[in-house]
Scaffold this motif. Structure first.
Motif, PDB file in Angstrom:
ATOM      1  N   ASP A   1     -65.564 -81.202  55.871  1.00 27.92           N
ATOM      2  CA  ASP A   1     -65.920 -81.729  54.547  1.00 27.92           C
ATOM      3  C   ASP A   1     -65.156 -82.987  54.180  1.00 27.92           C
ATOM      4  OD1 ASP A   1     -67.858 -79.843  54.025  1.00 27.92           O
ATOM      5  OD2 ASP A   1     -66.525 -78.522  52.916  1.00 27.92           O
ATOM      6  N   THR A   2     -63.885 -83.066  54.571  1.00 30.43           N
ATOM      7  CA  THR A   2     -63.060 -84.198  54.143  1.00 30.43           C
ATOM      8  C   THR A   2     -62.882 -85.260  55.221  1.00 30.43           C
ATOM      9  OG1 THR A   2     -60.979 -83.204  54.863  1.00 30.43           O
ATOM     10  CG2 THR A   2     -61.744 -82.664  52.628  1.00 30.43           C
ATOM     11  N   GLY A   3     -63.100 -84.893  56.484  1.00 30.93           N
ATOM     12  CA  GLY A   3     -62.885 -85.827  57.581  1.00 30.93           C
ATOM     13  C   GLY A   3     -61.417 -86.056  57.901  1.00 30.93           C
ATOM     14  N   ARG A   4     -60.537 -85.294  57.270  1.00 30.93           N
ATOM     15  CA  ARG A   4     -59.094 -85.440  57.495  1.00 30.93           C
ATOM     16  C   ARG A   4     -58.627 -84.469  58.575  1.00 30.93           C
ATOM     17  NH1 ARG A   4     -56.613 -85.420  51.412  1.00 30.93           N
ATOM     18  NH2 ARG A   4     -56.585 -87.661  51.141  1.00 30.93           N
ATOM     19  N   LEU A   5     -57.600 -84.887  59.312  1.00 29.40           N
ATOM     20  CA  LEU A   5     -56.966 -84.016  60.286  1.00 29.40           C
ATOM     21  C   LEU A   5     -56.125 -82.990  59.528  1.00 29.40           C
ATOM     22  CD1 LEU A   5     -56.272 -83.335  63.257  1.00 29.40           C
ATOM     23  CD2 LEU A   5     -54.338 -84.911  63.032  1.00 29.40           C
ATOM     24  N   VAL A   6     -56.414 -81.711  59.725  1.00 24.98           N
ATOM     25  CA  VAL A   6     -55.703 -80.642  59.023  1.00 24.98           C
ATOM     26  C   VAL A   6     -55.107 -79.682  60.036  1.00 24.98           C
ATOM     27  CG1 VAL A   6     -55.880 -78.761  57.336  1.00 24.98           C
ATOM     28  CG2 VAL A   6     -57.342 -80.782  57.101  1.00 24.98           C
ATOM     29  N   SER A   7     -53.808 -79.393  59.880  1.00 25.88           N
ATOM     30  CA  SER A   7     -53.148 -78.372  60.692  1.00 25.88           C
ATOM     31  C   SER A   7     -52.927 -77.152  59.805  1.00 25.88           C
ATOM     32  CB  SER A   7     -51.821 -78.878  61.244  1.00 25.88           C
ATOM     33  OG  SER A   7     -50.917 -79.126  60.189  1.00 25.88           O
ATOM     34  N   TYR A   8     -53.012 -75.977  60.401  1.00 19.89           N
ATOM     35  CA  TYR A   8     -52.861 -74.721  59.674  1.00 19.89           C
ATOM     36  C   TYR A   8     -51.688 -73.957  60.261  1.00 19.89           C
ATOM     37  CZ  TYR A   8     -57.613 -75.823  58.197  1.00 19.89           C
ATOM     38  OH  TYR A   8     -58.721 -76.454  57.686  1.00 19.89           O
ATOM     39  N   THR A   9     -50.724 -73.588  59.403  1.00 13.08           N
ATOM     40  CA  THR A   9     -49.535 -72.880  59.848  1.00 13.08           C
ATOM     41  C   THR A   9     -49.451 -71.537  59.141  1.00 13.08           C
ATOM     42  OG1 THR A   9     -48.346 -74.952  60.230  1.00 13.08           O
ATOM     43  CG2 THR A   9     -47.004 -72.973  59.956  1.00 13.08           C
ATOM     44  N   ALA A  10     -49.309 -70.467  59.917  1.00  8.33           N
ATOM     45  CA  ALA A  10     -49.079 -69.139  59.357  1.00  8.33           C
ATOM     46  C   ALA A  10     -47.655 -69.106  58.827  1.00  8.33           C
ATOM     47  CB  ALA A  10     -49.274 -68.070  60.419  1.00  8.33           C
ATOM     48  N   CYS A  11     -47.492 -68.621  57.595  1.00  6.72           N
ATOM     49  CA  CYS A  11     -46.176 -68.578  56.945  1.00  6.72           C
ATOM     50  C   CYS A  11     -45.923 -67.205  56.339  1.00  6.72           C
ATOM     51  CB  CYS A  11     -46.098 -69.618  55.836  1.00  6.72           C
ATOM     52  SG  CYS A  11     -46.248 -71.330  56.385  1.00  6.72           S
ATOM     53  N   GLU A  12     -44.633 -66.847  56.266  1.00  7.90           N
ATOM     54  CA  GLU A  12     -44.216 -65.605  55.620  1.00  7.90           C
ATOM     55  C   GLU A  12     -43.345 -65.940  54.423  1.00  7.90           C
ATOM     56  OE1 GLU A  12     -42.170 -63.202  58.505  1.00  7.90           O
ATOM     57  OE2 GLU A  12     -44.037 -62.584  59.466  1.00  7.90           O
ATOM     58  N   VAL A  13     -43.484 -65.149  53.367  1.00  5.59           N
ATOM     59  CA  VAL A  13     -42.694 -65.343  52.158  1.00  5.59           C
ATOM     60  C   VAL A  13     -41.250 -64.934  52.432  1.00  5.59           C
ATOM     61  CG1 VAL A  13     -42.374 -64.591  49.769  1.00  5.59           C
ATOM     62  CG2 VAL A  13     -44.684 -64.960  50.665  1.00  5.59           C
ATOM     63  N   THR A  14     -40.305 -65.793  52.024  1.00  7.95           N
ATOM     64  CA  THR A  14     -38.885 -65.474  52.162  1.00  7.95           C
ATOM     65  C   THR A  14     -38.189 -65.361  50.814  1.00  7.95           C
ATOM     66  OG1 THR A  14     -38.307 -67.815  52.410  1.00  7.95           O
ATOM     67  CG2 THR A  14     -38.722 -66.566  54.442  1.00  7.95           C
ATOM     68  N   GLY A  15     -38.855 -65.800  49.745  1.00  8.38           N
ATOM     69  CA  GLY A  15     -38.249 -65.685  48.434  1.00  8.38           C
ATOM     70  C   GLY A  15     -39.089 -66.317  47.350  1.00  8.38           C
ATOM     71  N   GLY A  16     -38.756 -65.964  46.136  1.00  6.38           N
ATOM     72  CA  GLY A  16     -39.430 -66.545  44.988  1.00  6.38           C
ATOM     73  C   GLY A  16     -40.666 -65.767  44.573  1.00  6.38           C
ATOM     74  N   HIS A  17     -41.317 -66.295  43.572  1.00  4.30           N
ATOM     75  CA  HIS A  17     -42.521 -65.703  42.995  1.00  4.30           C
ATOM     76  C   HIS A  17     -43.552 -66.819  42.859  1.00  4.30           C
ATOM     77  CE1 HIS A  17     -45.029 -63.163  40.490  1.00  4.30           C
ATOM     78  NE2 HIS A  17     -45.082 -64.144  39.607  1.00  4.30           N
ATOM     79  N   ALA A  18     -44.745 -66.622  43.395  1.00  2.00           N
ATOM     80  CA  ALA A  18     -45.774 -67.662  43.342  1.00  2.00           C
ATOM     81  C   ALA A  18     -46.177 -67.958  41.901  1.00  2.00           C
ATOM     82  CB  ALA A  18     -46.990 -67.235  44.152  1.00  2.00           C
ATOM     83  N   HIS A  19     -46.168 -69.236  41.570  1.00  2.00           N
ATOM     84  CA  HIS A  19     -46.605 -69.704  40.255  1.00  2.00           C
ATOM     85  C   HIS A  19     -47.079 -71.149  40.393  1.00  2.00           C
ATOM     86  CE1 HIS A  19     -42.436 -71.098  40.568  1.00  2.00           C
ATOM     87  NE2 HIS A  19     -42.801 -72.078  39.768  1.00  2.00           N
ATOM     88  N   LEU A  20     -47.719 -71.658  39.364  1.00  2.00           N
ATOM     89  CA  LEU A  20     -48.186 -73.041  39.400  1.00  2.00           C
ATOM     90  C   LEU A  20     -47.000 -73.978  39.205  1.00  2.00           C
ATOM     91  CD1 LEU A  20     -51.478 -72.946  37.316  1.00  2.00           C
ATOM     92  CD2 LEU A  20     -51.227 -73.147  39.786  1.00  2.00           C
ATOM     93  N   ALA A  21     -46.419 -74.412  40.304  1.00  3.70           N
ATOM     94  CA  ALA A  21     -45.280 -75.321  40.244  1.00  3.70           C
ATOM     95  C   ALA A  21     -45.739 -76.764  40.052  1.00  3.70           C
ATOM     96  CB  ALA A  21     -44.437 -75.193  41.510  1.00  3.70           C
ATOM     97  N   ASP A  22     -46.927 -77.097  40.504  1.00  6.42           N
ATOM     98  CA  ASP A  22     -47.467 -78.444  40.369  1.00  6.42           C
ATOM     99  C   ASP A  22     -48.710 -78.393  39.485  1.00  6.42           C
ATOM    100  OD1 ASP A  22     -48.514 -80.981  40.554  1.00  6.42           O
ATOM    101  OD2 ASP A  22     -48.364 -81.111  42.730  1.00  6.42           O
ATOM    102  N   THR A  23     -48.496 -78.415  38.186  1.00  3.72           N
ATOM    103  CA  THR A  23     -49.620 -78.311  37.256  1.00  3.72           C
ATOM    104  C   THR A  23     -50.420 -79.605  37.149  1.00  3.72           C
ATOM    105  OG1 THR A  23     -48.136 -78.788  35.410  1.00  3.72           O
ATOM    106  CG2 THR A  23     -48.561 -76.463  35.898  1.00  3.72           C
ATOM    107  N   ASP A  24     -49.889 -80.709  37.681  1.00  2.00           N
ATOM    108  CA  ASP A  24     -50.665 -81.953  37.703  1.00  2.00           C
ATOM    109  C   ASP A  24     -51.807 -81.849  38.700  1.00  2.00           C
ATOM    110  OD1 ASP A  24     -49.052 -83.154  35.794  1.00  2.00           O
ATOM    111  OD2 ASP A  24     -47.774 -84.128  37.278  1.00  2.00           O
ATOM    112  N   GLU A  25     -51.557 -81.224  39.861  1.00  2.00           N
ATOM    113  CA  GLU A  25     -52.562 -81.119  40.917  1.00  2.00           C
ATOM    114  C   GLU A  25     -53.346 -79.818  40.890  1.00  2.00           C
ATOM    115  OE1 GLU A  25     -51.646 -81.969  44.974  1.00  2.00           O
ATOM    116  OE2 GLU A  25     -50.303 -83.602  44.450  1.00  2.00           O
ATOM    117  N   LEU A  26     -52.695 -78.728  40.450  1.00  2.00           N
ATOM    118  CA  LEU A  26     -53.323 -77.411  40.561  1.00  2.00           C
ATOM    119  C   LEU A  26     -53.738 -76.842  39.210  1.00  2.00           C
ATOM    120  CD1 LEU A  26     -50.918 -75.719  43.132  1.00  2.00           C
ATOM    121  CD2 LEU A  26     -52.991 -77.042  43.586  1.00  2.00           C
ATOM    122  N   ALA A  27     -54.868 -76.128  39.215  1.00  2.00           N
ATOM    123  CA  ALA A  27     -55.363 -75.470  38.008  1.00  2.00           C
ATOM    124  C   ALA A  27     -54.998 -73.992  37.997  1.00  2.00           C
ATOM    125  CB  ALA A  27     -56.871 -75.633  37.900  1.00  2.00           C
TER     126      ALA A  27
END
Length: 137
Positions: A79-105
């Motif tokens: 869809d975007t024509g951009r090169l995208v790499s995908y990395t599997a990640c595991e949570v090591t700490g914190g709580h997911a929240h909208l840290a970048d409210t300028d970019e994310l809804a």
């Protein structure tokens, strides 16, 4: 023009973060074509490994500390024509929240069976195979 060429060459790093039965998805304020919901992602900076970029972007966008487990693969996104790499990640700490409210809804932890409600087209095959294994435990 040089900056655009460098971004294409360096690409976009996406983090496939699985935790407590769900995969982390974010919805950007501005969609890219059909991309409304996606994995935390952003541009790879000069001198930065793709896996490092995925970890950094997850922290910047979702305020979550993660560790890269393994590179799942990369492709030119259809869809975007951009090169995208995908990395599997595991949570090591914190709580997911909208840290970048300028970019994310919004963000969500999405169960395996609900992924198609967020991304209504087939995922990149190595990502789908990874999610099929880790979310079906």
């Amino acid at each position: 023009m040089k900056q655009q060429h460098a971004e294409v060459r360096l690409g976009i790093a996406a983090a496939v973060v699985v935790h407590e039965g769900g995969v982390l998805m974010v919805r950007r304020r501005v969609s890219e074509g059909r991309l409304f919901w996606q994995f935390p992602a952003g541009g790879v900076e000069p001198g930065e490994a793709r896996e490092e970029a995925a970890v950094r972007e997850t922290g910047e966008e979702a305020g979550l500390a993660v560790e890269a487990v393994r590179l799942l693969g990369e492709r030119v996104h259809p869809d975007t024509g951009r090169l995208v790499s995908y990395t599997a990640c595991e949570v090591t700490g914190g709580h997911a929240h909208l840290a970048d409210t300028d970019e994310l809804a919004e963000l969500a932890w999405v169960a395996h069976g609900a992924i198609s409600q967020y991304i209504p087209y087939p995922l990149f095959e190595p990502v789908q195979a990874h999610l099929d294994v880790v979310l079906e435990r």
